[in-house]
Scaffold this motif. Structure first.
Motif, mmCIF file in Angstrom:
data_model
loop_
_atom_site.group_PDB
_atom_site.id
_atom_site.type_symbol
_atom_site.label_atom_id
_atom_site.label_comp_id
_atom_site.label_asym_id
_atom_site.label_seq_id
_atom_site.Cartn_x
_atom_site.Cartn_y
_atom_site.Cartn_z
ATOM 1 N N THR A 175 -6.344 7.419 24.703
ATOM 2 C CA THR A 175 -6.576 7.268 25.971
ATOM 3 C C THR A 175 -7.594 8.438 26.505
ATOM 4 N N VAL A 176 -7.373 9.664 25.882
ATOM 5 C CA VAL A 176 -8.217 10.654 26.139
ATOM 6 C C VAL A 176 -9.713 10.446 25.803
ATOM 7 N N GLY A 177 -9.815 9.856 24.616
ATOM 8 C CA GLY A 177 -11.315 9.385 24.020
ATOM 9 C C GLY A 177 -11.898 8.266 24.871
ATOM 10 N N ILE A 178 -10.896 7.295 25.425
ATOM 11 C CA ILE A 178 -11.373 6.153 26.300
ATOM 12 C C ILE A 178 -11.943 6.794 27.542
ATOM 13 N N VAL A 179 -11.096 7.557 28.407
ATOM 14 C CA VAL A 179 -11.187 8.120 29.564
ATOM 15 C C VAL A 179 -12.491 9.000 29.279
ATOM 16 N N LEU A 180 -12.602 9.888 28.567
ATOM 17 C CA LEU A 180 -13.559 10.828 28.388
ATOM 18 C C LEU A 180 -15.267 10.033 28.203
ATOM 19 N N MET A 181 -15.188 8.994 27.635
ATOM 20 C CA MET A 181 -16.224 8.200 27.412
ATOM 21 C C MET A 181 -16.465 7.428 28.918
ATOM 22 N N GLN A 182 -15.612 6.783 29.475
ATOM 23 C CA GLN A 182 -15.612 5.989 30.772
ATOM 24 C C GLN A 182 -16.283 7.018 31.832
ATOM 25 N N VAL A 183 -15.784 8.225 31.951
ATOM 26 C CA VAL A 183 -16.001 9.521 32.928
ATOM 27 C C VAL A 183 -17.534 9.722 32.591
ATOM 28 N N CYS A 184 -17.747 9.945 31.352
ATOM 29 C CA CYS A 184 -19.297 10.300 31.081
ATOM 30 C C CYS A 184 -20.100 9.375 31.379
ATOM 31 N N ARG A 185 -19.935 8.020 31.287
ATOM 32 C CA ARG A 185 -20.750 6.966 31.505
ATOM 33 C C ARG A 185 -21.016 6.683 33.058
ATOM 34 N N ALA A 186 -19.738 7.136 33.797
ATOM 35 C CA ALA A 186 -19.882 6.962 35.259
ATOM 36 C C ALA A 186 -20.761 8.058 35.847
ATOM 37 N N ILE A 187 -20.584 9.411 35.161
ATOM 38 C CA ILE A 187 -21.418 10.591 35.535
ATOM 39 C C ILE A 187 -22.940 9.934 35.411
ATOM 40 N N ASN A 188 -23.268 9.538 33.994
ATOM 41 C CA ASN A 188 -24.522 9.246 33.820
ATOM 42 C C ASN A 188 -25.129 8.113 34.582
ATOM 43 N N CYS A 189 -24.136 6.995 35.129
ATOM 44 C CA CYS A 189 -24.805 5.929 35.968
ATOM 45 C C CYS A 189 -24.933 6.675 37.278
ATOM 46 N N ILE A 190 -24.030 6.942 37.833
ATOM 47 C CA ILE A 190 -24.031 7.516 39.283
ATOM 48 C C ILE A 190 -24.365 8.788 39.635
ATOM 49 N N LEU A 191 -24.446 9.898 39.126
ATOM 50 C CA LEU A 191 -24.908 11.092 39.554
ATOM 51 C C LEU A 191 -26.091 11.649 38.792
ATOM 52 N N LEU A 192 -26.223 11.186 37.626
ATOM 53 C CA LEU A 192 -27.310 11.997 36.587
ATOM 54 C C LEU A 192 -28.712 12.009 37.424
ATOM 55 N N ARG A 193 -29.106 10.554 37.636
ATOM 56 C CA ARG A 193 -30.245 10.330 38.407
ATOM 57 C C ARG A 193 -30.801 11.300 39.843
ATOM 58 N N ARG A 194 -29.579 11.704 40.568
ATOM 59 C CA ARG A 194 -29.501 12.212 41.626
ATOM 60 C C ARG A 194 -29.777 13.474 41.430
ATOM 61 N N THR A 195 -29.065 14.203 40.265
ATOM 62 C CA THR A 195 -28.929 15.618 40.045
ATOM 63 C C THR A 195 -30.070 16.201 39.251
ATOM 64 N N VAL A 196 -30.509 15.369 38.051
ATOM 65 C CA VAL A 196 -31.308 15.853 37.251
ATOM 66 C C VAL A 196 -32.572 14.967 37.168
ATOM 67 N N THR A 197 -33.773 15.555 37.739
ATOM 68 C CA THR A 197 -35.046 14.890 37.719
ATOM 69 C C THR A 197 -36.013 15.206 37.010
ATOM 70 N N LEU A 198 -36.981 14.429 36.276
ATOM 71 C CA LEU A 198 -38.100 15.059 35.367
ATOM 72 C C LEU A 198 -39.334 15.106 35.834
ATOM 73 N N GLY A 199 -39.560 14.277 37.060
ATOM 74 C CA GLY A 199 -40.575 14.154 37.676
ATOM 75 C C GLY A 199 -41.530 13.318 37.067
ATOM 76 N N SER A 200 -42.876 13.402 37.134
ATOM 77 C CA SER A 200 -43.953 12.561 36.330
ATOM 78 C C SER A 200 -43.883 12.949 35.088
ATOM 79 N N VAL A 201 -43.841 12.196 34.123
ATOM 80 C CA VAL A 201 -44.224 12.518 32.656
ATOM 81 C C VAL A 201 -45.491 12.728 32.434
ATOM 82 N N GLN A 202 -46.527 12.137 33.090
ATOM 83 C CA GLN A 202 -47.844 12.467 32.808
ATOM 84 C C GLN A 202 -48.312 13.711 33.430
ATOM 85 N N ASP A 203 -47.657 14.100 34.368
ATOM 86 C CA ASP A 203 -47.830 15.696 35.033
ATOM 87 C C ASP A 203 -47.413 16.592 34.034
ATOM 88 N N ILE A 204 -46.192 16.346 33.580
ATOM 89 C CA ILE A 204 -45.748 17.326 32.758
ATOM 90 C C ILE A 204 -46.362 17.572 31.516
#
Length: 147
Positions: free
Chosen positions: A74-103
């Motif tokens: 259960t710990v393993g399953i929950v860990l994966m589900q929560v990490c996926r949720a963070i990745n899907c919902i929060l990551l794009r709002r929190t970490v932005t790379l900007g324009s790859v070409q500009d970088i």
């Protein structure tokens, strides 16, 4: 967890209860599960708590499972589900790379053609939170976070 004060929340999760509950609210659409006929679904708060505890400590799956009264699987399953949720919902709002070409262009101007980034650990000076200042002192004696 329901009777902890903010100090206990900070000690155990490195965040206040209000921050934890806000995180749960953000992740709710992805993590809410329905009860099954044979067992009740884990609460949203318990899922997030399990994942944060596992990510924030060197504890084994067995130790985390014992801490929360669930199985190791259960710990393993929950860990994966929560990490996926963070990745899907929060990551794009929190970490932005900007324009790859500009970088890439910026690195080229510094003499590093065809480079899109650099990997390194560097201490970024910060104003440490008063309640955890000692946690942020680096080996050179000033407050920082590693980036």
């Amino acid at each position: 967890m329901h009777v902890w004060d903010d100090e206990q929340w900070l000690q155990n999760f490195q965040m206040r209860k209000a921050t934890f509950m806000g995180l749960c609210e953000e992740l709710a659409p992805t993590l809410r599960h329905k009860d099954m006929r044979l067992r009740a679904a884990l609460t949203l708060e318990k899922q997030v708590a399990i994942a944060i505890w596992k990510l924030a400590t060197p504890d084994s799956y067995r130790s985390v499972a014992n801490q929360f009264g669930v199985g190791k699987l259960t710990v393993g399953i929950v860990l994966m589900q929560v990490c996926r949720a963070i990745n899907c919902i929060l990551l794009r709002r929190t970490v932005t790379l900007g324009s790859v070409q500009d970088i890439v262009d910026g690195f080229a101007q510094m003499g590093f053609p065809n480079c899109g980034g650099a990997i390194d650990g560097t201490h970024i000076p910060i104003l440490a939170p008063a309640h955890l200042a000692s946690e942020y002192v680096n080996w050179k004696g000033y407050f920082s976070m590693v980036l």
